[in-house]
Design an enzyme around this catalytic site. Structure first.
Site, PDB file in Angstrom:
ATOM      1  N   ASP A 127      95.652 -14.670  86.307  1.00  0.00           N
ATOM      2  CA  ASP A 127      96.739 -14.822  87.274  1.00  0.00           C
ATOM      3  C   ASP A 127      98.030 -14.507  86.516  1.00  0.00           C
ATOM      4  O   ASP A 127      98.469 -15.291  85.678  1.00  0.00           O
ATOM      5  CB  ASP A 127      96.730 -16.250  87.825  1.00  0.00           C
TER       6      ASP A 127
ATOM      7  N   TYR B 206      97.601 -23.497  88.556  1.00  0.00           N
ATOM      8  CA  TYR B 206      98.358 -23.671  89.797  1.00  0.00           C
ATOM      9  C   TYR B 206      97.578 -24.596  90.741  1.00  0.00           C
ATOM     10  O   TYR B 206      96.376 -24.399  90.941  1.00  0.00           O
ATOM     11  CB  TYR B 206      98.596 -22.295  90.427  1.00  0.00           C
TER      12      TYR B 206
ATOM     13  N   LYS C   8     106.273 -14.400  94.575  1.00  0.00           N
ATOM     14  CA  LYS C   8     107.165 -14.891  93.532  1.00  0.00           C
ATOM     15  C   LYS C   8     108.009 -13.753  92.959  1.00  0.00           C
ATOM     16  O   LYS C   8     108.701 -13.092  93.707  1.00  0.00           O
ATOM     17  CB  LYS C   8     106.343 -15.623  92.466  1.00  0.00           C
TER      18      LYS C   8
ATOM     19  N   ARG D  70      93.007  -2.984 109.699  1.00  0.00           N
ATOM     20  CA  ARG D  70      92.496  -3.989 108.758  1.00  0.00           C
ATOM     21  C   ARG D  70      91.953  -3.337 107.489  1.00  0.00           C
ATOM     22  O   ARG D  70      91.742  -4.010 106.484  1.00  0.00           O
ATOM     23  CB  ARG D  70      91.430  -4.860 109.445  1.00  0.00           C
TER      24      ARG D  70
HETATM   25  C1  LIG Z   1     102.371 -19.477  94.112  1.00  0.00           C
HETATM   26  C2  LIG Z   1     101.251 -19.191  93.189  1.00  0.00           C
HETATM   27  C3  LIG Z   1      99.991 -18.821  93.689  1.00  0.00           C
HETATM   28  C4  LIG Z   1      99.681 -18.778  95.169  1.00  0.00           C
HETATM   29  O1  LIG Z   1     100.357 -17.740  95.809  1.00  0.00           O
HETATM   30  P1  LIG Z   1     100.807 -17.777  97.361  1.00  0.00           P
HETATM   31  O2  LIG Z   1     101.495 -16.477  97.516  1.00  0.00           O
HETATM   32  O3  LIG Z   1     101.648 -18.987  97.558  1.00  0.00           O
HETATM   33  O4  LIG Z   1      99.555 -17.857  98.171  1.00  0.00           O
HETATM   34  C5  LIG Z   1      99.003 -18.523  92.771  1.00  0.00           C
HETATM   35  N1  LIG Z   1      99.229 -18.598  91.439  1.00  0.00           N
HETATM   36  C6  LIG Z   1     100.420 -18.956  90.934  1.00  0.00           C
HETATM   37  C7  LIG Z   1     100.607 -19.024  89.459  1.00  0.00           C
HETATM   38  C8  LIG Z   1     101.473 -19.271  91.791  1.00  0.00           C
HETATM   39  O5  LIG Z   1     102.655 -19.655  91.273  1.00  0.00           O
END
Ligand SMILES: *Cc1c(COP(=O)(O)O)cnc(C)c1O
Length: 366
Positions: A170, A99, A195, A48
């Site tokens: 982000d 998001y 992504k 962990r």
């Molecule tokens: C998909 C997404 C998230 C969340 O990520 P996960 O891997 O689905 O937990 C956060 N910010 C943005 C801009 C996203 O497109």
């Protein structure tokens, strides 16, 4: 696992970072280390707290963003660790079109009295500046998902620094290939590695990156205590995907820009949003029915949520109840992949026609 080749260009770094030492019989790729525990007396001790396969991924993404990276179980786990830095009752300034998972998390925290949320139009720098007064953190998405509003990150970061406000960006949409928020003054970068970073729609993973040793320590402590850790295999897959991020992004962005050029002015399209960079565009159609018919009519592209894969996917965002009510019902977010542009063009144009999207065609429905 780092290289000693000095300053490398991002596309070279993506290929070379996080590899074992350049010595006889070392494998080219980092091994997938499946271990819950380690021989005592070293740095890791327990599964962990750390994992060599995570470290390989972290070296590569950290190198690209220009900071120290920590891998997390998902993008929302990375987001949660960042929000957890805010003291009890602290104010968080957030794009009103962030998001939807980020907004849902903040609503949840606010309902429990943990934080106060201040939604802003992140493209309106003056509004953001005013909101920073007394805030603990400002959250930036550049561009926002799925409204695709663009923030002036440099100006916001400068104003935040003057107010002692922590800046978190982000960077999921732009990726470090197109934007490096730490260079623009952000304290922390958050990623959904699910992504474009991993890029093949086969991994759920997240990451945070920072240059600040104290913030790094605080985020590492949270990951270790709360256990929002990725699997070693996912870290391996994310790193393998990252190797081609610059190539995929270049092709996807080229496709996206060409689609904007070709679809722009189509009579069915009320608004075509594209921030000028990246692989995501949003097509606004007349209403929910037209948009639903459009996503049902594509044959090559896939109707699916998420984004950033090699394949083109699209979805009507308001089908999610958590999406902001100010997002148009007819907005379809398109994540443009690396297919041939002619095939994409034909598929999307055909689906627009099938959706009854000719001039006046949509009016006849209502
Ligand atoms: C998909 C997404 C998230 C969340 O990520 P996960 O891997 O689905 O937990 C956060 N910010 C943005 C801009 C996203 O497109």
């Amino acid at each position: 696992m780092t290289n000693d080749l000095g300053d490398l260009h991002p596309d070279t770094l993506a290929v070379t970072a996080g590899r074992p030492a350049n010595e006889p019989d070392q494998p080219l790729n980092p091994p997938v280390v499946l271990a819950s525990t380690y021989i005592a007396g070293g740095d890791v001790e327990y599964g962990r707290y750390g994992n060599p396969t995570w470290t390989a991924f972290e070296d590569a993404l950290g190198g690209l963003e220009g900071g120290r990276c920590l891998a997390f179980a998902s993008g929302v786990a990375a987001t949660a660790a960042a929000f957890d830095l805010v003291p009890p009752g602290g104010r968080i300034v957030v794009p009103r079109h962030s998001y939807q998972g980020t907004l849902a998390q903040l609503r949840h925290l606010e309902e429990r009295g943990a934080v106060t949320v201040v939604p802003v139009d992140i493209a309106d720098t003056e509004e953001v500046r005013t909101a920073l007064d007394g805030a603990a953190m400002v959250w930036i998405e550049n561009p926002t998902n799925p409204a695709l509003e663009v923030a002036d990150v440099d100006a916001i970061a400068e104003a935040a620094r003057g107010n002692g406000v922590l800046v978190v960006a982000d960077n999921t949409f732009a990726t470090p290939i197109l934007r490096r928020p730490l260079d623009q003054g952000a304290d922390i970068v958050v990623h959904s590695a699910t992504k474009a970073i991993s890029g093949h729609s086969d991994v759920v993973m997240g990451a945070v990156v920072t240059r600040d040793d104290d913030l790094h320590r605080q985020l590492l402590t949270r990951r270790s205590l709360q256990g929002a850790i990725p699997s070693p295999l996912d870290a391996y897959l994310a790193l393998r995907g990252l190797r081609t991020l610059p190539l995929r992004l270049e092709r996807g962005q080229q496709n996206a820009q060409e689609l904007v050029r070709r679809l722009g002015g189509h009579p069915a399209i009320r608004d075509l949003r594209y921030p000028g960079f990246g692989t995501i565009l949003s097509i606004v159609l007349a209403d929910a029915d037209t948009a639903d018919a459009f996503v049902a009519a594509v044959r090559l592209c896939r109707h699916a949520t998420s984004l950033g894969g090699v394949e083109t996917t699209l979805e009507r965002r308001r089908r999610w109840s958590g999406e902001a009510p100010t997002i148009p019902e007819g907005l379809v977010r398109v994540s443009v992949g690396v297919e041939n542009i002619e095939d994409l063009d034909r598929d999307l144009l055909g689906a627009l026609e099938a959706a009854g999207g000719g001039a006046g065609g949509t009016d006849a429905r209502s």
